[in-house]
Motif scaffolding. Sequence first.
Motif, PDB file in Angstrom:
ATOM      1  N   ARG A  31       0.812  -1.216   0.000  1.00 47.30           N
ATOM      2  CA  ARG A  31       0.000   0.000   0.000  1.00 47.30           C
ATOM      3  C   ARG A  31       0.850   1.273   0.000  1.00 47.30           C
ATOM      4  O   ARG A  31       0.551   2.245  -0.678  1.00 47.30           O
ATOM      5  CB  ARG A  31      -0.889  -0.053   1.248  1.00 47.30           C
ATOM      6  CG  ARG A  31      -1.820   1.066   1.430  1.00 47.30           C
ATOM      7  CD  ARG A  31      -3.264   0.670   1.120  1.00 47.30           C
ATOM      8  NE  ARG A  31      -4.073   1.873   1.051  1.00 47.30           N
ATOM      9  CZ  ARG A  31      -4.486   2.428  -0.078  1.00 47.30           C
ATOM     10  NH1 ARG A  31      -4.205   1.878  -1.224  1.00 47.30           N
ATOM     11  NH2 ARG A  31      -5.189   3.524  -0.062  1.00 47.30           N
ATOM     12  N   ALA A  32       1.951   1.253   0.775  1.00 45.94           N
ATOM     13  CA  ALA A  32       2.789   2.455   0.873  1.00 45.94           C
ATOM     14  C   ALA A  32       3.354   2.809  -0.496  1.00 45.94           C
ATOM     15  O   ALA A  32       3.417   3.980  -0.881  1.00 45.94           O
ATOM     16  CB  ALA A  32       3.908   2.232   1.877  1.00 45.94           C
ATOM     17  N   ALA A  33       3.761   1.763  -1.233  1.00 41.49           N
ATOM     18  CA  ALA A  33       4.311   1.998  -2.568  1.00 41.49           C
ATOM     19  C   ALA A  33       3.239   2.589  -3.480  1.00 41.49           C
ATOM     20  O   ALA A  33       3.487   3.525  -4.248  1.00 41.49           O
ATOM     21  CB  ALA A  33       4.834   0.689  -3.146  1.00 41.49           C
ATOM     22  N   GLU A  34       2.035   2.061  -3.352  1.00 36.78           N
ATOM     23  CA  GLU A  34       0.929   2.555  -4.178  1.00 36.78           C
ATOM     24  C   GLU A  34       0.698   4.049  -3.899  1.00 36.78           C
ATOM     25  O   GLU A  34       0.538   4.849  -4.817  1.00 36.78           O
ATOM     26  CB  GLU A  34      -0.333   1.750  -3.857  1.00 36.78           C
ATOM     27  CG  GLU A  34      -1.485   2.082  -4.778  1.00 36.78           C
ATOM     28  CD  GLU A  34      -2.799   1.453  -4.341  1.00 36.78           C
ATOM     29  OE1 GLU A  34      -2.779   0.524  -3.530  1.00 36.78           O
ATOM     30  OE2 GLU A  34      -3.835   1.910  -4.820  1.00 36.78           O
ATOM     31  N   GLU A  35       0.730   4.393  -2.613  1.00 37.35           N
ATOM     32  CA  GLU A  35       0.519   5.797  -2.252  1.00 37.35           C
ATOM     33  C   GLU A  35       1.629   6.680  -2.805  1.00 37.35           C
ATOM     34  O   GLU A  35       1.394   7.779  -3.296  1.00 37.35           O
ATOM     35  CB  GLU A  35       0.425   5.955  -0.735  1.00 37.35           C
ATOM     36  CG  GLU A  35      -0.908   5.459  -0.232  1.00 37.35           C
ATOM     37  CD  GLU A  35      -1.117   5.710   1.250  1.00 37.35           C
ATOM     38  OE1 GLU A  35      -0.301   6.423   1.866  1.00 37.35           O
ATOM     39  OE2 GLU A  35      -2.106   5.173   1.789  1.00 37.35           O
ATOM     40  N   PRO A  66       9.024   6.061 -14.798  1.00 45.19           N
ATOM     41  CA  PRO A  66       9.195   5.244 -13.592  1.00 45.19           C
ATOM     42  C   PRO A  66       9.161   6.087 -12.317  1.00 45.19           C
ATOM     43  O   PRO A  66       9.611   7.229 -12.305  1.00 45.19           O
ATOM     44  CB  PRO A  66      10.573   4.628 -13.776  1.00 45.19           C
ATOM     45  CG  PRO A  66      10.889   4.768 -15.216  1.00 45.19           C
ATOM     46  CD  PRO A  66      10.136   5.951 -15.734  1.00 45.19           C
ATOM     47  N   VAL A  67       8.596   5.501 -11.272  1.00 44.58           N
ATOM     48  CA  VAL A  67       8.579   6.163  -9.962  1.00 44.58           C
ATOM     49  C   VAL A  67       9.590   5.435  -9.087  1.00 44.58           C
ATOM     50  O   VAL A  67       9.560   4.202  -8.999  1.00 44.58           O
ATOM     51  CB  VAL A  67       7.172   6.073  -9.331  1.00 44.58           C
ATOM     52  CG1 VAL A  67       7.169   6.639  -7.920  1.00 44.58           C
ATOM     53  CG2 VAL A  67       6.160   6.812 -10.194  1.00 44.58           C
ATOM     54  N   ARG A  68      10.455   6.202  -8.442  1.00 49.36           N
ATOM     55  CA  ARG A  68      11.483   5.560  -7.601  1.00 49.36           C
ATOM     56  C   ARG A  68      10.899   5.225  -6.232  1.00 49.36           C
ATOM     57  O   ARG A  68      10.305   6.063  -5.568  1.00 49.36           O
ATOM     58  CB  ARG A  68      12.678   6.485  -7.423  1.00 49.36           C
ATOM     59  CG  ARG A  68      13.524   6.643  -8.672  1.00 49.36           C
ATOM     60  CD  ARG A  68      15.013   6.664  -8.333  1.00 49.36           C
ATOM     61  NE  ARG A  68      15.513   5.347  -7.964  1.00 49.36           N
ATOM     62  CZ  ARG A  68      15.922   4.441  -8.863  1.00 49.36           C
ATOM     63  NH1 ARG A  68      15.896   4.704 -10.147  1.00 49.36           N
ATOM     64  NH2 ARG A  68      16.370   3.266  -8.458  1.00 49.36           N
ATOM     65  N   LEU A  69      11.092   3.988  -5.825  1.00 53.00           N
ATOM     66  CA  LEU A  69      10.680   3.553  -4.488  1.00 53.00           C
ATOM     67  C   LEU A  69      11.915   2.914  -3.872  1.00 53.00           C
ATOM     68  O   LEU A  69      12.183   1.748  -4.127  1.00 53.00           O
ATOM     69  CB  LEU A  69       9.571   2.506  -4.560  1.00 53.00           C
ATOM     70  CG  LEU A  69       8.277   2.844  -5.311  1.00 53.00           C
ATOM     71  CD1 LEU A  69       7.434   1.616  -5.492  1.00 53.00           C
ATOM     72  CD2 LEU A  69       7.516   3.892  -4.520  1.00 53.00           C
ATOM     73  N   GLY A  70      12.706   3.709  -3.150  1.00 51.35           N
ATOM     74  CA  GLY A  70      13.972   3.207  -2.637  1.00 51.35           C
ATOM     75  C   GLY A  70      14.850   2.802  -3.809  1.00 51.35           C
ATOM     76  O   GLY A  70      15.115   3.605  -4.696  1.00 51.35           O
ATOM     77  N   ASP A  71      15.249   1.527  -3.843  1.00 55.21           N
ATOM     78  CA  ASP A  71      16.119   1.062  -4.928  1.00 55.21           C
ATOM     79  C   ASP A  71      15.336   0.682  -6.182  1.00 55.21           C
ATOM     80  O   ASP A  71      15.896   0.436  -7.237  1.00 55.21           O
ATOM     81  CB  ASP A  71      16.913  -0.163  -4.468  1.00 55.21           C
ATOM     82  CG  ASP A  71      17.891   0.201  -3.373  1.00 55.21           C
ATOM     83  OD1 ASP A  71      18.239  -0.682  -2.577  1.00 55.21           O
ATOM     84  OD2 ASP A  71      18.288   1.385  -3.321  1.00 55.21           O
ATOM     85  N   LEU A  72      14.034   0.611  -6.013  1.00 50.87           N
ATOM     86  CA  LEU A  72      13.186   0.145  -7.123  1.00 50.87           C
ATOM     87  C   LEU A  72      12.754   1.305  -8.006  1.00 50.87           C
ATOM     88  O   LEU A  72      12.587   2.423  -7.537  1.00 50.87           O
ATOM     89  CB  LEU A  72      11.907  -0.458  -6.555  1.00 50.87           C
ATOM     90  CG  LEU A  72      11.883  -1.919  -6.205  1.00 50.87           C
ATOM     91  CD1 LEU A  72      10.582  -2.223  -5.507  1.00 50.87           C
ATOM     92  CD2 LEU A  72      11.997  -2.739  -7.471  1.00 50.87           C
ATOM     93  N   ALA A  73      12.550   1.009  -9.303  1.00 49.77           N
ATOM     94  CA  ALA A  73      11.899   1.983 -10.180  1.00 49.77           C
ATOM     95  C   ALA A  73      10.665   1.287 -10.735  1.00 49.77           C
ATOM     96  O   ALA A  73      10.766   0.297 -11.437  1.00 49.77           O
ATOM     97  CB  ALA A  73      12.839   2.411 -11.283  1.00 49.77           C
TER      98      ALA A  73
END
Length: 626
Positions: A198-202, A256-263
């Motif tokens: 959920r946090a990533a979605e937000e 792409p949206v960066r989520l920590g190390d992830l895009a």
Amino acid sequence: MQTSRDDRSVVVLPGATAPPGPAALLALLAEVTDVGLLCGPDGRVRYATDALTACLGLDPAEVVGRDCLQLVHPGDRAGALRSLDSLVRAGVGRRAAFELRLRHLDGSWRWVQGTAVNRLSDPAVDAVVVTLSDVSSRRAAEVALDELAGTDGMTGLPDRATLVSTLEAAHAAGRGDRAAVLVLDLDGLPDVDEAHGRAAEEQVLVTVASRLVRLVDAHGFVARLAGGRFAVLLGDADQHRCAAVAHELLAAARQPVRLGDLAVEVTASVGAAVGPAPDGGALLTAAEAALRRAATTPSRVWLARRRELPAAHRRQELVDDLRRGMRAGELVVHYQPIVRLDDGSPVSAEALVRWAHPSKGLLSPTAFLGAAEDSGAVVELGRRVLLEACAAAATWPEVLGRRRLPVSVNVSPRQLVHGDLVAVVDEALEVTGLPPSALVLEITETAVLGDLQQVVTVLRRLRDRGVGIAADDFGTGYSTLAHAKQLPLTAVKIDRSFVGGLGRDAGDAAIVASLLSLAAALDLECVAEGVETEQQRLVLRTLGCDRAQGFLFCRPIDAAALAARFAEPVSDEVTARGALARARQLRADGASLTTVAAALNSEGRTTSAGRRWSARSVALLLGATR
Ligand code: C2E
Ligand code: CA
Ligand code: CA
């Protein structure tokens, strides 16, 4: 106006050979969309750029020599005067920002935002330099916002209600004609939630929201409608600009949206509509309808056509009525048998929905399916039809007294792309006890246009369960051949547009022949649709087609009529079949229903119930009241 090399407004790029001369600067100023004014310390205009015409409808030459405060709204005048005074007193280089209303030539008031800089003691300028731009549409949005304070908690953006009232306010104020609404949907958002939480979605939502706001900037405003759905309202746009903005929004959302190390990349679609619209809300309705088209369009962008706009409102009413009708149980399912061409015996039946409307009578699907598809109501409609058709088919072995008759159910593109079709099918089979092999789903090529891979995945899962898949309206799509190979099909249904010409049109015969051989090569069952005449039946048989559906055999009828018509013990069935062939033959020779009945009776043939034939029972036998 004088300019010089060291004038602060002239930027000389490194490497540029010479600064532009006065004529070049004037040419530049003539093209700039913000309005520029040079005013004296008393507020009189000394020079105005051409953009004044676009902003206030005034010729720049007309305002020279006039007190610029005369243009200011009486309510804003005192404040403007104070600002000018303090700017002049503060000395050179001082800058003041303002936002106020100016009178347009047509008498309306325009909100402008601008800055004024004191350059009075600079001998080369000797003026207060004023620049301003029209922010009327943004102000209208803000006013409505203030009134409603309706914002979305997560993104801080205005919500749907705010958007609608802003649209209505713009429309009421006569500013709706050039307004545009673009609706962007992050349809890949649920996948982000599933994969990353959920946090990533937000995080994705907030990031995309801020990108949209940056992109739209002062040209309009962004609202969050629900979930991953945003709307952009542009105060002033034409079709061309709207399409350009739609693609920009899509590109911004797909980055792409960066989520920590992830895009993380999210898929999205944009639907848009440009005014004039019959009312404020109609623009949003039309943009949302366009969005649904966008989801199955390769470019993922769809602009509502101008002629679709007035209809959008009526469509919404139709959709609301349909939703009510569904809840009230007004949908009914009719069945049309698919028969063997040699003896006319049924091999399966297609479920076709109708709406028993309380005031409009029995409506055919063409009257409401388009609106159901656009609005998404077709997902619920499809679920209900599937349940009812499976329930009916589950009773057929008993009711019809014959071996199992599979049922074919039409599946809309939206059900395939957005609905949870596999779960819905599982539910229907489980609830009704119908074996999967007794169900065939009919799909059209339009379903495949959006995301072929996704459609293939869904269909494979259904095939794995033993459910049949038929390509409906086969031959009418633009890449029939490719799709026939890629999709996990079990059958194809040759569209009735080709069957119609059989016996008259050699081209149609050639097309049907090639579709039949294509189906044979891929080992698929083949059904010819819309067979209406004996001649078409004969040509189809000659071409090697063995299954068909059409008014010649039977019109779509309700479940009770189907049972009455086809519930026959085997021995009677043979008799009835003989009667059918004979009745057809007599009809082809031009006999009336009464004459046919008399002939059958005189030949000693009886109905399946052992009764004498009447004109009515002959008509039922032939499946048509002709
Ligand atoms: P379709 O799937 O091609 O269904 C066949 C249509 O042809 C039916 O029209 C049927 O009544 C008509 N038809 C059958 N035999 C003949 C014939 O000999 N001559 C002529 N002229 N027409 C014939 P209907 O029932 O009006 O349905 C129209 C379309 O609506 C269907 O076309 C199908 O695409 C769609 N539809 C119907 N029920 C459903 C449903 O439950 N869900 C979805 N998504 N679509 C449905
Ligand atoms: Ca069909
Ligand atoms: Ca069809």
